[in-house]
Write an enzyme that holds these catalytic residues in place. Sequence first.
Site, PDB file in Angstrom:
ATOM      1  CD  GLU A  63      -2.519   0.897  -1.170  1.00  8.76           C
ATOM      2  OE1 GLU A  63      -1.562   1.826  -1.853  1.00  8.76           O
ATOM      3  OE2 GLU A  63      -3.513   1.371  -0.635  1.00  8.76           O
ATOM      4  CB  SER A 102      -6.243  -0.365  -2.581  1.00  9.39           C
ATOM      5  OG  SER A 102      -6.563  -1.133  -1.198  1.00  9.39           O
ATOM      6  CG  HIS A 103      -9.731  -3.292  -1.487  1.00  7.32           C
ATOM      7  ND1 HIS A 103      -8.477  -3.087  -1.242  1.00  7.32           N
ATOM      8  CD2 HIS A 103      -9.892  -4.660  -2.035  1.00  7.32           C
ATOM      9  CE1 HIS A 103      -7.792  -4.012  -1.884  1.00  7.32           C
ATOM     10  NE2 HIS A 103      -8.884  -5.195  -2.289  1.00  7.32           N
TER      11      HIS A 103
HETATM   12  P1  NDP Z   1      -2.222  -2.016   4.961  1.00  5.92           P
HETATM   13  O1  NDP Z   1      -0.800  -2.651   4.654  1.00  5.92           O
HETATM   14  O2  NDP Z   1      -2.320  -0.788   4.697  1.00  5.92           O
HETATM   15  O3  NDP Z   1      -2.403  -2.673   6.323  1.00  5.92           O
HETATM   16  C1  NDP Z   1      -4.058  -2.559   6.723  1.00  5.92           C
HETATM   17  C2  NDP Z   1      -4.043  -2.660   8.199  1.00  5.92           C
HETATM   18  O4  NDP Z   1      -2.783  -2.567   9.144  1.00  5.92           O
HETATM   19  C3  NDP Z   1      -5.279  -1.858   8.752  1.00  5.92           C
HETATM   20  O5  NDP Z   1      -5.816  -2.505   9.698  1.00  5.92           O
HETATM   21  C4  NDP Z   1      -4.444  -0.434   8.892  1.00  5.92           C
HETATM   22  O6  NDP Z   1      -5.365   0.244   9.984  1.00  5.92           O
HETATM   23  C5  NDP Z   1      -3.017  -1.179  10.000  1.00  5.92           C
HETATM   24  N1  NDP Z   1      -2.230  -0.390   9.885  1.00  5.92           N
HETATM   25  C6  NDP Z   1      -1.480   0.445   8.879  1.00  5.92           C
HETATM   26  N2  NDP Z   1      -0.774   1.235   9.416  1.00  5.92           N
HETATM   27  C7  NDP Z   1      -0.911   1.061  10.756  1.00  5.92           C
HETATM   28  C8  NDP Z   1       0.153   1.765  12.128  1.00  5.92           C
HETATM   29  N3  NDP Z   1       1.025   2.620  11.630  1.00  5.92           N
HETATM   30  N4  NDP Z   1      -0.192   0.956  13.201  1.00  5.92           N
HETATM   31  C9  NDP Z   1      -1.294   0.342  13.448  1.00  5.92           C
HETATM   32  N5  NDP Z   1      -1.855  -0.483  12.342  1.00  5.92           N
HETATM   33  C10 NDP Z   1      -1.702   0.066  11.180  1.00  5.92           C
HETATM   34  O7  NDP Z   1      -3.191  -3.087   4.101  1.00  5.92           O
HETATM   35  P2  NDP Z   1      -3.045  -3.770   2.875  1.00  5.92           P
HETATM   36  O8  NDP Z   1      -2.484  -3.312   1.743  1.00  5.92           O
HETATM   37  O9  NDP Z   1      -2.274  -5.123   3.276  1.00  5.92           O
HETATM   38  O10 NDP Z   1      -4.624  -4.591   2.537  1.00  5.92           O
HETATM   39  C11 NDP Z   1      -5.477  -3.491   2.396  1.00  5.92           C
HETATM   40  C12 NDP Z   1      -6.813  -3.998   1.916  1.00  5.92           C
HETATM   41  O11 NDP Z   1      -6.741  -4.812   0.871  1.00  5.92           O
HETATM   42  C13 NDP Z   1      -7.473  -4.897   3.396  1.00  5.92           C
HETATM   43  O12 NDP Z   1      -8.645  -4.353   3.465  1.00  5.92           O
HETATM   44  C14 NDP Z   1      -7.646  -6.145   2.447  1.00  5.92           C
HETATM   45  O13 NDP Z   1      -8.802  -7.016   3.069  1.00  5.92           O
HETATM   46  C15 NDP Z   1      -7.593  -5.805   1.047  1.00  5.92           C
HETATM   47  N6  NDP Z   1      -7.253  -6.954   0.458  1.00  5.92           N
HETATM   48  C16 NDP Z   1      -8.291  -7.828  -0.221  1.00  5.92           C
HETATM   49  C17 NDP Z   1      -7.904  -8.610  -1.160  1.00  5.92           C
HETATM   50  C18 NDP Z   1      -8.986  -9.799  -1.654  1.00  5.92           C
HETATM   51  O14 NDP Z   1      -8.419 -10.742  -2.036  1.00  5.92           O
HETATM   52  N7  NDP Z   1     -10.128  -9.651  -1.384  1.00  5.92           N
HETATM   53  C19 NDP Z   1      -6.522  -9.259  -1.191  1.00  5.92           C
HETATM   54  C20 NDP Z   1      -5.713  -8.360  -0.472  1.00  5.92           C
HETATM   55  C21 NDP Z   1      -6.075  -7.231   0.118  1.00  5.92           C
HETATM   56  P3  NDP Z   1      -6.018   1.512   9.113  1.00  5.92           P
HETATM   57  O15 NDP Z   1      -6.953   1.211   8.142  1.00  5.92           O
HETATM   58  O16 NDP Z   1      -6.586   2.567  10.295  1.00  5.92           O
HETATM   59  O17 NDP Z   1      -4.762   2.353   8.518  1.00  5.92           O
HETATM   60  O1  PYC Z   2      -5.770  -5.574  -3.850  1.00  2.91           O
HETATM   61  O2  PYC Z   2      -4.498  -7.958  -3.477  1.00  2.91           O
HETATM   62  C1  PYC Z   2      -5.845  -7.202  -3.924  1.00  2.91           C
HETATM   63  C2  PYC Z   2      -6.808  -7.724  -4.037  1.00  2.91           C
HETATM   64  C3  PYC Z   2      -7.104  -8.951  -4.463  1.00  2.91           C
HETATM   65  C4  PYC Z   2      -8.490  -9.310  -4.507  1.00  2.91           C
HETATM   66  C5  PYC Z   2      -9.098  -8.092  -4.289  1.00  2.91           C
HETATM   67  N1  PYC Z   2      -8.033  -7.274  -3.874  1.00  2.91           N
END
Ligand code: NDP
Ligand code: PYC
Length: 336
Positions: A188, A47-48
């Site tokens: 996602e 997703s990123h």
């Molecule tokens: P997830 O819900 O997939 O959670 C990710 C984190 O939880 C990772 O560290 C992952 O490790 C860990 N994890 C997942 N499953 C398990 C498990 N079963 N046991 C232990 N740890 C686990 O991610 P999100 O969808 O919430 O976010 C994904 C990405 O999106 C992030 O990198 C975030 O920074 C980015 N994002 C950026 C935004 C922005 O504004 N710039 C906004 C929102 C999100 P692993 O990677 O090893 O699976």
């Molecule tokens: O996936 O929620 C997201 C997000 C917001 C800004 C960058 N990624």
Amino acid sequence: MTATITITLDEAYNLAEQTFIKLGLSQEHAQANARLLQSCQRDECDSHGLYRVLSCAQTIKTGAVVLDAEPEVEDRAGGIVAVDAKGGYSLLALEKGLPMLVEKTRKLGIAAMAINNCVHFSALWPEVEMLAEHGLVSLTMVPSHSWVAPAGGKTGVFGTNPIAFGWPRAGKYPFVFDFATSAAARGEIELHRRAGKPIPEGWAVDKDGAPTTDAQTALEGAMLTFGGYKGSALSAMVELLAGPLIGDMLSLESQEWDNGRGATPKHGEIVIAFNPESFLGAAMAEHMERAEKMFSAITGQGARLPSQRRYEARERSLANGTVTIPQKLYDDIRAL
Ligand code: NDP
Ligand code: PYC
């Protein structure tokens, strides 16, 4: 089944860098963004990863980002580094400010960096990993656009507001977690829409507040926080620490700034770093070893640490020298 294409890590970097340059980004920004996207794709953070080239292209088309912004780093009172990204992408600003943050943290034991006025699209784990490479513990967070309803509500107030935490480990990859405080990142849901797949229950509601598993309806409605009121409170904390505290926008304000253009959010970012050595002195090794006791107690029962999947993906990608992405994503980027 989704058709895929396998490209080398260098091709992944070049695809991103060359597309950014064609879209008008300065070389420094194109390279900083491409480095980040290559790392995310290498670690199979889809997703990123390269997918973000598409939202960057949309953002650049709207004129929402300053293509050649030159970030300014300021040594602010005591333990604070302030970086003005000047309306450009956040990653170059981060790269420019990081050395001063590391230096201050080493000297003072704790320091923080505020990045202001940046357009932000990236995952946060690379930042805390970089600080862990310097032996520092760290925490970073950002707001986004107001897509996420507070617990008990049905209209967006919060961003997807990720929090990342990094803890260095001797001779091992650091302990890192990085997740949105929404049930899932918006990226996602976008990937589910592109793949024509339903989203899990509990991720979002429609415009009227009714639960939905349709990705498009979710994007038009409101996303939900993880963990109900607990995720909601954490999300509010992210807004406050990376918004008003550092004089930057709330997700509500980023959404207003966007004014329907469909650009990536613009706001601030806070990075807080701690030097274990300053806290612990000669007893550092002993106490870092106690942290290892906890990690072993987790993995010893078959549970996994956050980032384990990512580190395994990294090892695989580095061993093969390749990444695999959907053919349609590759074609869409080439079409830019
Ligand atoms: P997830 O819900 O997939 O959670 C990710 C984190 O939880 C990772 O560290 C992952 O490790 C860990 N994890 C997942 N499953 C398990 C498990 N079963 N046991 C232990 N740890 C686990 O991610 P999100 O969808 O919430 O976010 C994904 C990405 O999106 C992030 O990198 C975030 O920074 C980015 N994002 C950026 C935004 C922005 O504004 N710039 C906004 C929102 C999100 P692993 O990677 O090893 O699976
Ligand atoms: O996936 O929620 C997201 C997000 C917001 C800004 C960058 N990624």
